[in-house]
Design a protein around this motif. Structure first.
Motif, mmCIF file in Angstrom:
data_model
loop_
_atom_site.group_PDB
_atom_site.id
_atom_site.type_symbol
_atom_site.label_atom_id
_atom_site.label_comp_id
_atom_site.label_asym_id
_atom_site.label_seq_id
_atom_site.Cartn_x
_atom_site.Cartn_y
_atom_site.Cartn_z
ATOM 1 N N ALA A 18 51.119 20.677 -17.163
ATOM 2 C CA ALA A 18 51.645 19.596 -18.000
ATOM 3 C C ALA A 18 53.161 19.678 -18.117
ATOM 4 N N GLY A 19 53.799 20.308 -17.119
ATOM 5 C CA GLY A 19 55.253 20.386 -17.112
ATOM 6 C C GLY A 19 55.803 21.786 -17.236
ATOM 7 N N VAL A 20 54.999 22.801 -16.937
ATOM 8 C CA VAL A 20 55.464 24.184 -16.993
ATOM 9 C C VAL A 20 56.474 24.411 -15.866
ATOM 10 N N LYS A 21 57.652 24.904 -16.221
ATOM 11 C CA LYS A 21 58.683 25.158 -15.232
ATOM 12 C C LYS A 21 58.441 26.506 -14.562
ATOM 13 N N LEU A 22 58.591 26.540 -13.239
ATOM 14 C CA LEU A 22 58.319 27.753 -12.483
ATOM 15 C C LEU A 22 59.103 27.724 -11.175
ATOM 16 N N ARG A 23 58.996 28.837 -10.438
ATOM 17 C CA ARG A 23 59.590 28.932 -9.106
ATOM 18 C C ARG A 23 58.471 29.211 -8.114
ATOM 19 N N ARG A 24 58.384 28.391 -7.066
ATOM 20 C CA ARG A 24 57.314 28.519 -6.070
ATOM 21 C C ARG A 24 57.919 28.939 -4.735
ATOM 22 N N SER A 25 57.439 30.053 -4.204
ATOM 23 C CA SER A 25 57.890 30.512 -2.890
ATOM 24 C C SER A 25 56.811 30.159 -1.867
ATOM 25 N N LEU A 26 55.828 31.031 -1.664
ATOM 26 C CA LEU A 26 54.701 30.649 -0.817
ATOM 27 C C LEU A 26 54.058 29.381 -1.372
ATOM 28 N N GLY A 27 53.768 28.437 -0.472
ATOM 29 C CA GLY A 27 53.116 27.205 -0.907
ATOM 30 C C GLY A 27 54.071 26.127 -1.371
ATOM 31 N N GLY A 28 55.371 26.416 -1.378
ATOM 32 C CA GLY A 28 56.331 25.390 -1.744
ATOM 33 C C GLY A 28 56.232 24.187 -0.828
ATOM 34 N N GLN A 29 55.907 24.450 0.421
ATOM 35 C CA GLN A 29 55.486 23.437 1.374
ATOM 36 C C GLN A 29 54.153 23.919 1.935
ATOM 37 N N GLN A 30 53.252 22.992 2.247
ATOM 38 C CA GLN A 30 51.892 23.400 2.588
ATOM 39 C C GLN A 30 51.811 24.296 3.813
ATOM 40 N N GLN A 31 52.765 24.184 4.727
ATOM 41 C CA GLN A 31 52.698 25.030 5.919
ATOM 42 C C GLN A 31 53.395 26.375 5.721
ATOM 43 N N PHE A 37 47.301 34.334 1.927
ATOM 44 C CA PHE A 37 47.964 33.901 0.696
ATOM 45 C C PHE A 37 48.408 32.446 0.830
ATOM 46 N N LEU A 38 48.015 31.645 -0.139
ATOM 47 C CA LEU A 38 48.295 30.216 -0.107
ATOM 48 C C LEU A 38 49.519 29.838 -0.937
ATOM 49 N N MET A 39 49.728 30.534 -2.059
ATOM 50 C CA MET A 39 50.784 30.136 -2.985
ATOM 51 C C MET A 39 51.158 31.309 -3.882
ATOM 52 N N LEU A 40 52.443 31.376 -4.242
ATOM 53 C CA LEU A 40 52.892 32.304 -5.278
ATOM 54 C C LEU A 40 53.877 31.582 -6.178
ATOM 55 N N ASP A 41 53.559 31.533 -7.469
ATOM 56 C CA ASP A 41 54.443 30.977 -8.493
ATOM 57 C C ASP A 41 54.919 32.090 -9.411
ATOM 58 N N GLU A 42 56.190 32.043 -9.786
ATOM 59 C CA GLU A 42 56.711 32.885 -10.862
ATOM 60 C C GLU A 42 57.119 31.967 -12.006
ATOM 61 N N PHE A 43 56.587 32.226 -13.190
ATOM 62 C CA PHE A 43 57.027 31.479 -14.375
ATOM 63 C C PHE A 43 57.760 32.454 -15.293
ATOM 64 N N SER A 44 58.891 32.024 -15.825
ATOM 65 C CA SER A 44 59.708 32.918 -16.636
ATOM 66 C C SER A 44 60.665 32.106 -17.491
ATOM 67 N N SER A 45 60.441 32.139 -18.806
ATOM 68 C CA SER A 45 61.333 31.400 -19.694
ATOM 69 C C SER A 45 61.196 31.910 -21.126
ATOM 70 N N ASN A 46 62.317 31.869 -21.841
ATOM 71 C CA ASN A 46 62.324 32.131 -23.281
ATOM 72 C C ASN A 46 62.309 30.834 -24.090
ATOM 73 N N ASP A 47 62.331 29.703 -23.386
ATOM 74 C CA ASP A 47 62.357 28.396 -24.033
ATOM 75 C C ASP A 47 60.955 27.801 -24.049
ATOM 76 N N PRO A 48 60.337 27.640 -25.226
ATOM 77 C CA PRO A 48 58.967 27.119 -25.275
ATOM 78 C C PRO A 48 58.819 25.737 -24.650
ATOM 79 N N ASN A 49 59.900 24.965 -24.606
ATOM 80 C CA ASN A 49 59.818 23.654 -23.969
ATOM 81 C C ASN A 49 59.480 23.754 -22.488
#
Length: 284
Positions: A18-31, A37-49
């Motif tokens: 629903a709008g969670v901000k993250l960084r996507r390496s693997l899987g950022g593009q489907q190929q 491994f299909l996808m790796l996301d890192e989510f990291s924030s001190n801002d609840p928004n």
């Protein structure tokens, strides 16, 4: 033979759920994947928004999802009746199999929310097996203290230390995944054998790290894919390093993905969409 850098896949800022901000390496593009491994996301924030809206109910089919919480608290619920509190240091390992509908919602409105979500493909013969869920608390994940003062959390697979084999809580999966979280003090080294048959990558989330022979610096917040060999060899920089190590056996099977569905053919994807739209996930 020491593994060197083969490819670097930078994490790209995006959002999901629903709008969670993250960084996507693997899987950022489907190929841009590393079998299995299909996808790796890192989510990291001190801002609840950036995270409070979470990941409301959504479907999956055909693969496994792994959520590793470095900091924070989320609640998992799914249509099978599973419920799990994913807290700091804990792991959620979910096998979507033939179909699961789940949500992951933050249980905090302030403070830091940090972690990873990894997608691992299932072989064709297992894509339609019953869905499953495992909630792994931090106390159930072995943590090994290294002679150099560093530490290794063994989430999946095994780790050799001083003549002992430490087994992680996730075992018996066809792709034999390895998942380590390694913390190194400044200017210390780390070695680990990774079988040559496995594809592997490293992702630094704190500090600085050099890898390979000869040593080369690798960037933070990027999936650093390792080349041929059977040995990981790294050295932390002056600030130390915190990084995850992922490895698994490749499947060498065709991949057809449509959002949260990952199958082997377009026909199977169309069936997954039809099953979801007609509530067959719920009764499966």
């Amino acid at each position: 033979m020491i593994r060197n850098i083969q490819t670097i896949i930078p994490g790209v800022a995006t959002s999901d759920g629903a709008g969670v901000k993250l960084r996507r390496s693997l899987g950022g593009q489907q190929q841009v994947r590393l079998d299995p491994f299909l996808m790796l996301d890192e989510f990291s924030s001190n801002d609840p928004n950036d995270y409070v809206a979470g990941f409301p109910a959504h479907p999956h089919r055909g693969f496994e999802t792994v959520t590793y919480m470095l900091e924070g608290h989320m609640l998992h619920e799914d249509h099978l009746g599973n419920q799990g509190h994913l807290k700091t240091g804990g792991v959620q390992w979910m096998t979507a199999g033939r179909g699961i509908i789940h949500s992951e919602m933050p249980q905090q409105v302030s403070g830091a929310m940090r972690g990873f979500q990894l997608w691992i493909n299932l072989p064709a013969k297992e894509k339609m097996k019953p869905a499953g869920y495992k909630d792994i608390q931090v106390e159930d994940i072995p943590q090994v203290t290294l002679l150099n003062g560093g530490s290794v959390k063994v989430i999946a697979g095994s780790f050799e230390n001083r003549g002992q084999t430490i087994q992680g809580p996730i075992q018996g999966i066809t792709t034999a995944p390895l998942f380590l979280d390694v913390h190194l003090p400044p200017d210390t080294q780390f070695e680990h054998r990774i079988p040559k048959e496995q594809n592997a990558f490293v992702y630094i989330y704190e500090g600085d790290l050099e890898l390979g022979s000869p040593m080369k610096a690798i960037p933070k917040q990027a999936a650093v894919v390792l080349g041929d060999g059977d040995q990981l060899f790294v050295k932390a920089g002056a600030a130390g390093a915190q990084f995850i190590v992922l490895a698994a056996l490749p499947l060498h099977e065709p991949i057809v993905q449509y959002g949260p569905f990952v199958m082997n053919t377009r026909t199977e994807i169309e069936q997954a969409i039809d099953d979801y739209q007609n509530n067959r996930f719920v009764v499966s």
